[in-house]
Design an enzyme around this catalytic site. Sequence first.
Site, PDB file in Angstrom:
ATOM      1  N   GLU A   1      50.960  35.591  41.504  1.00 35.08           N
ATOM      2  CA  GLU A   1      51.585  37.209  41.546  1.00 35.08           C
ATOM      3  C   GLU A   1      52.329  36.887  39.985  1.00 35.08           C
ATOM      4  O   GLU A   1      53.521  36.230  39.597  1.00 35.08           O
ATOM      5  CB  GLU A   1      52.186  37.609  42.728  1.00 35.08           C
ATOM      6  CG  GLU A   1      52.298  39.015  42.677  1.00 35.08           C
ATOM      7  CD  GLU A   1      52.534  39.423  43.877  1.00 35.08           C
ATOM      8  OE1 GLU A   1      52.725  40.953  44.331  1.00 35.08           O
ATOM      9  OE2 GLU A   1      53.153  38.302  45.166  1.00 35.08           O
TER      10      GLU A   1
ATOM     11  N   LYS B   1      46.167  45.297  45.770  1.00 40.19           N
ATOM     12  CA  LYS B   1      46.896  44.698  47.108  1.00 40.19           C
ATOM     13  C   LYS B   1      46.890  45.729  47.583  1.00 40.19           C
ATOM     14  O   LYS B   1      47.610  47.057  47.622  1.00 40.19           O
ATOM     15  CB  LYS B   1      49.097  43.915  46.150  1.00 40.19           C
ATOM     16  CG  LYS B   1      49.188  43.843  46.945  1.00 40.19           C
ATOM     17  CD  LYS B   1      50.652  43.008  46.292  1.00 40.19           C
ATOM     18  CE  LYS B   1      51.156  42.505  47.566  1.00 40.19           C
ATOM     19  NZ  LYS B   1      53.305  42.357  46.606  1.00 40.19           N
TER      20      LYS B   1
ATOM     21  N   CYS C   1      49.996  37.669  48.205  1.00 41.69           N
ATOM     22  CA  CYS C   1      51.873  38.105  48.728  1.00 41.69           C
ATOM     23  C   CYS C   1      52.005  38.048  50.266  1.00 41.69           C
ATOM     24  O   CYS C   1      51.432  37.747  51.009  1.00 41.69           O
ATOM     25  CB  CYS C   1      52.296  38.171  47.590  1.00 41.69           C
ATOM     26  SG  CYS C   1      54.829  37.666  47.621  1.00 41.69           S
TER      27      CYS C   1
END
Length: 270
Positions: A41, A113, A155
């Site tokens: 990321e 995301k 993540c």
Amino acid sequence: MRLYALQCCSTADPEENLARLRRQLAPLAAQPGDKLVVLPECVLAFDGPKGQWQALAEPLDEGPMQAQMAELAQLAGCTLVAGTLPILAEDGRAYASSLVFDSRGRRVGRYDKLHLFDVTVGDNTGHYRESDTTHPGQQIEVIETSLGRVGLAVCYDLRFPELFREMTARGAQILVLPSAFTRVTGEAHWEALLKARAIENQVYLVAAGQVGVHANGRQTWGHSMILDPWGEQLADAGEQEGMIDAPFDRERIQEVRQAMPCLNHIRLPL
């Protein structure tokens, strides 16, 4: 066919980070076969000054960062999951976009995301408020690649199992996770969550993370991992920068699913 995860300690300087990526990925060009490479990321700019994320944001399919990632995919001769890059959002924030490029440098996927890290953690940073600068994504993405169907996550998404189950329902054989887990939460939960997502969905999982102490004091956990559909840890990068790899075997997925047909036994009565 092989899976790769790159682990690094990115700085706030995109050019410095890019130069390191070129050095690290160049040797892959000599490796035969289909290759899937996952970057962490925020791989081109991490823990920079306030406002940097939005300032670097580019329109989709425009700008130097996206062009450079496309070139990296060509350089390495791989399908490249380019960590996350800031892509302009309509409200002045930026999407944390995980863009995927094939070995010819063509963009073949985009995932924004979904779950944003607005959390208090007992570390040097303390309070994380990702939604201040990042616009949440709106859809789930599973894409076709030369290795098979790949489900994209980033993540903090790891803590939401329903996302991973839906990607599996859409045919994902490999799940990828560019990450920058904090040291505190990583030490507590990273390995357990990765193994759970691989085991319960009976897929390969490639998680590439940031590692170390960054310029502004932020601490990331590392331990990038590649797991097989039985939850076996095929590779672990520990707490050092570098790249790990493992073989990808489609038949292993079918073997596990036939021996333990959990996905066929799901019952969710209303």
